[in-house]
Write a protein that holds these residues in place. Structure first.
Motif, short mmCIF file in Angstrom:
data_model
loop_
_atom_site.label_atom_id
_atom_site.label_comp_id
_atom_site.label_asym_id
_atom_site.label_seq_id
_atom_site.Cartn_x
_atom_site.Cartn_y
_atom_site.Cartn_z
N GLU A 203 10.47 131.16 151.15
CA GLU A 203 11.10 131.19 149.83
C GLU A 203 12.45 130.47 149.82
O GLU A 203 12.78 129.73 148.89
CB GLU A 203 11.30 132.65 149.40
CG GLU A 203 11.25 132.86 147.91
CD GLU A 203 11.18 134.34 147.55
OE1 GLU A 203 11.12 134.63 146.35
OE2 GLU A 203 11.20 135.20 148.46
N GLN A 204 13.23 130.66 150.89
CA GLN A 204 14.60 130.15 150.90
C GLN A 204 14.86 129.08 151.95
O GLN A 204 15.88 128.41 151.91
CB GLN A 204 15.58 131.31 151.15
CG GLN A 204 15.62 132.34 150.04
CD GLN A 204 16.32 133.62 150.50
OE1 GLN A 204 15.73 134.69 150.56
NE2 GLN A 204 17.60 133.50 150.85
N GLY A 205 13.93 128.93 152.89
CA GLY A 205 14.15 128.00 153.99
C GLY A 205 13.34 126.72 153.86
O GLY A 205 12.85 126.37 152.78
N ASP A 206 13.17 126.04 154.99
CA ASP A 206 12.51 124.74 155.03
C ASP A 206 11.07 124.82 155.55
O ASP A 206 10.46 123.78 155.80
CB ASP A 206 13.28 123.80 155.97
CG ASP A 206 14.56 123.25 155.34
OD1 ASP A 206 14.52 122.90 154.15
OD2 ASP A 206 15.58 123.16 156.05
N GLN B 149 23.26 133.81 154.71
CA GLN B 149 22.23 134.32 153.78
C GLN B 149 20.88 134.50 154.47
O GLN B 149 20.17 135.47 154.21
CB GLN B 149 22.10 133.35 152.59
CG GLN B 149 23.24 133.46 151.61
CD GLN B 149 23.24 132.34 150.58
OE1 GLN B 149 22.61 131.29 150.77
NE2 GLN B 149 23.96 132.54 149.49
N MET B 150 20.51 133.57 155.36
CA MET B 150 19.21 133.67 156.04
C MET B 150 19.18 134.82 157.04
O MET B 150 18.11 135.36 157.33
CB MET B 150 18.89 132.36 156.76
CG MET B 150 18.58 131.18 155.85
SD MET B 150 17.18 131.43 154.72
CE MET B 150 15.78 131.25 155.82
N LYS C 267 16.48 120.90 153.10
CA LYS C 267 17.37 121.36 152.04
C LYS C 267 18.82 120.92 152.26
O LYS C 267 19.58 120.77 151.32
CB LYS C 267 17.34 122.90 151.95
CG LYS C 267 16.04 123.47 151.40
CD LYS C 267 16.15 124.97 151.21
CE LYS C 267 14.84 125.61 150.81
NZ LYS C 267 14.26 125.12 149.57
N HIS C 268 19.20 120.76 153.52
CA HIS C 268 20.58 120.44 153.85
C HIS C 268 20.64 119.35 154.93
O HIS C 268 19.67 119.16 155.65
CB HIS C 268 21.31 121.69 154.40
CG HIS C 268 21.23 122.89 153.52
ND1 HIS C 268 22.03 123.06 152.41
CD2 HIS C 268 20.44 124.00 153.59
CE1 HIS C 268 21.74 124.21 151.83
NE2 HIS C 268 20.78 124.80 152.52
N ALA D 129 24.91 129.45 153.96
CA ALA D 129 23.45 129.35 154.03
C ALA D 129 22.91 130.07 155.27
O ALA D 129 21.89 130.75 155.22
CB ALA D 129 23.02 127.88 154.05
N CYS E 236 20.86 128.32 162.26
CA CYS E 236 20.53 129.74 162.41
C CYS E 236 20.15 130.07 163.86
O CYS E 236 20.50 131.13 164.37
CB CYS E 236 19.41 130.13 161.46
SG CYS E 236 19.91 130.19 159.72
N ARG F 116 12.42 135.23 155.02
CA ARG F 116 12.94 134.37 153.94
C ARG F 116 12.52 132.91 154.08
O ARG F 116 12.84 132.08 153.23
CB ARG F 116 14.48 134.42 153.96
CG ARG F 116 15.07 135.82 153.75
CD ARG F 116 16.60 135.78 153.82
NE ARG F 116 17.18 137.05 153.42
CZ ARG F 116 17.74 137.93 154.27
NH1 ARG F 116 17.79 137.65 155.57
NH2 ARG F 116 18.24 139.07 153.83
#
Length: 349
Positions: free
Chosen positions: A297-300, A332-333, A319-320, A329, A266, A294
């Motif tokens: 909730e959605q990241g590291d 989305q971020m 996560k990846h 991904a 990102c 985010r």
């Protein structure tokens, strides 16, 4: 009033001093709010000709944001606190970048993350022998934020991608080279410089005290940095580094292997977008906020803080992987937040 910061007027100067040396002057929510209030008050105060921000202690001007509270609230499932903290902090960063009076930062020791946000957007950024400036957020599952993404995008060549993904620390010469600082004044001279600024209210006195810093490391690395970090994506960067048998390539790959792939990917995408000629501090902060909104909730982010600060095991489970990170991904971020998008106006509380 928080005891972690001293705000007062002296002579022609509005003075802000961070006073949490044991915590490396980490920036808390209360400190950020106090700085913003002072800047608002001094904007139209004719007695204040310039702002001078500095910090106590030798180790750090400000080593970052105070992330303990962010972690505690996020772990409890309260994402609203972090979102509000980041929105308010980013509003402060924007005010500093657009402040109508000279804003002078004396930056010793560590200047990282949130510390960059309250210094490196100022009009006059002064380094010394001990200055170490960095944006190490990818190591904790965030992205270079507080407007740092814009500074990275404006750095020469592909330095931005390199500094943003690796979190490499810059001494005074490198910080000036990369556009994070302006001048070098040995710390021994700072009391004299401070007295002159307070008395005259004229930032021109900085030049009279400036010296040439010891040479940095980045200019010599520039050809390798530009060659390896010119790809479109993080995976392109990793592949370029893997294809070369050199100390630089090996060391850099090792550094990248420790950081959050999602955050680094990102960061690369954000820096590319912010190279557009129309990019400004508002665009940068808005893009950063899409990620930080985010991040828990959605990241590291929560895992990154756990590994680095809480358990200190230095073994985050991201996560990846760099090679298994799906392009979607990143999209989305960084997709727009709609009604939750960052506004740089103050909320009516």
């Amino acid at each position: 009033m928080t005891t972690d910061i001293s705000i007062r007027k002296e002579g022609r100067a509005g003075r802000i001093t961070l006073t949490r040396p044991k915590a490396l002057n980490a920036l808390s929510y209360d400190m950020a709010t106090a700085i913003e209030t002072a800047l608002d008050d001094w904007r139209t105060d004719d007695e204040v000709a310039l702002i001078l921000i500095d910090a106590t202690g030798d180790k750090a001007f400000c080593a970052g944001g105070d992330i303990q509270q962010l972690y505690d609230t996020g772990r409890a499932g309260d994402f609203a606190f972090g979102r509000r903290f980041w929105a308010d902090e980013y509003r402060l960063n924007a005010k500093i970048a657009g402040y109508p009076k000279p804003y002078i930062a004396l930056m010793q020791g560590f200047v990282m993350g949130g510390g960059v946000g309250i210094s490196c957007h100022g009009s006059h950024r002064v380094t010394c022998e001990s200055t170490q400036i960095a944006m190490p957020e990818c190591g904790i599952g965030l992205v270079p934020d507080v407007g740092g993404s814009l500074l990275l995008a404006r750095a020469p060549g592909r330095l931005g991608e390199y500094l943003g993904t690796t979190g490499t620390r810059m001494g005074p010469d490198d910080a000036i080279h990369a556009g994070f600082a302006d001048t070098y004044v040995p710390q021994l001279i700072w009391p004299t410089l401070t007295a002159a600024l307070i008395e005259t209210g004229d930032p021109a006195v900085i030049a009279a005290h400036a010296e040439t810093p010891p040479p940095g490391l980045l200019p010599a690395l520039t050809p390798q940095i530009d060659r390896h970090f010119s790809g479109e994506t993080l995976r392109d960067v990793a592949n370029a580094l893997r294809a070369e048998d050199s100390d630089f390539a090996r060391d850099t790959l090792k550094t990248l292997s420790r950081n959050s792939p999602l955050s680094m990917a990102c960061a690369v995408e954000m820096i590319h977008r912010l190279r557009a000629p129309t990019a400004d501090i508002g665009r940068a902060l808005g893009l950063e906020y899409r990620f930080t909104y985010r991040a828990m909730e959605q990241g590291d982010f929560l895992e990154g803080i756990r590994a680095a600060i809480i358990d200190k095991d230095r073994k985050p489970i991201w996560k990846h992987g760099i090679d298994s990170l799906p392009d979607v991904a990143v999209a989305q971020m960084l997709q727009p937040l709609g009604k939750n998008a960052l506004t740089l106006e103050e909320a009516n509380t």
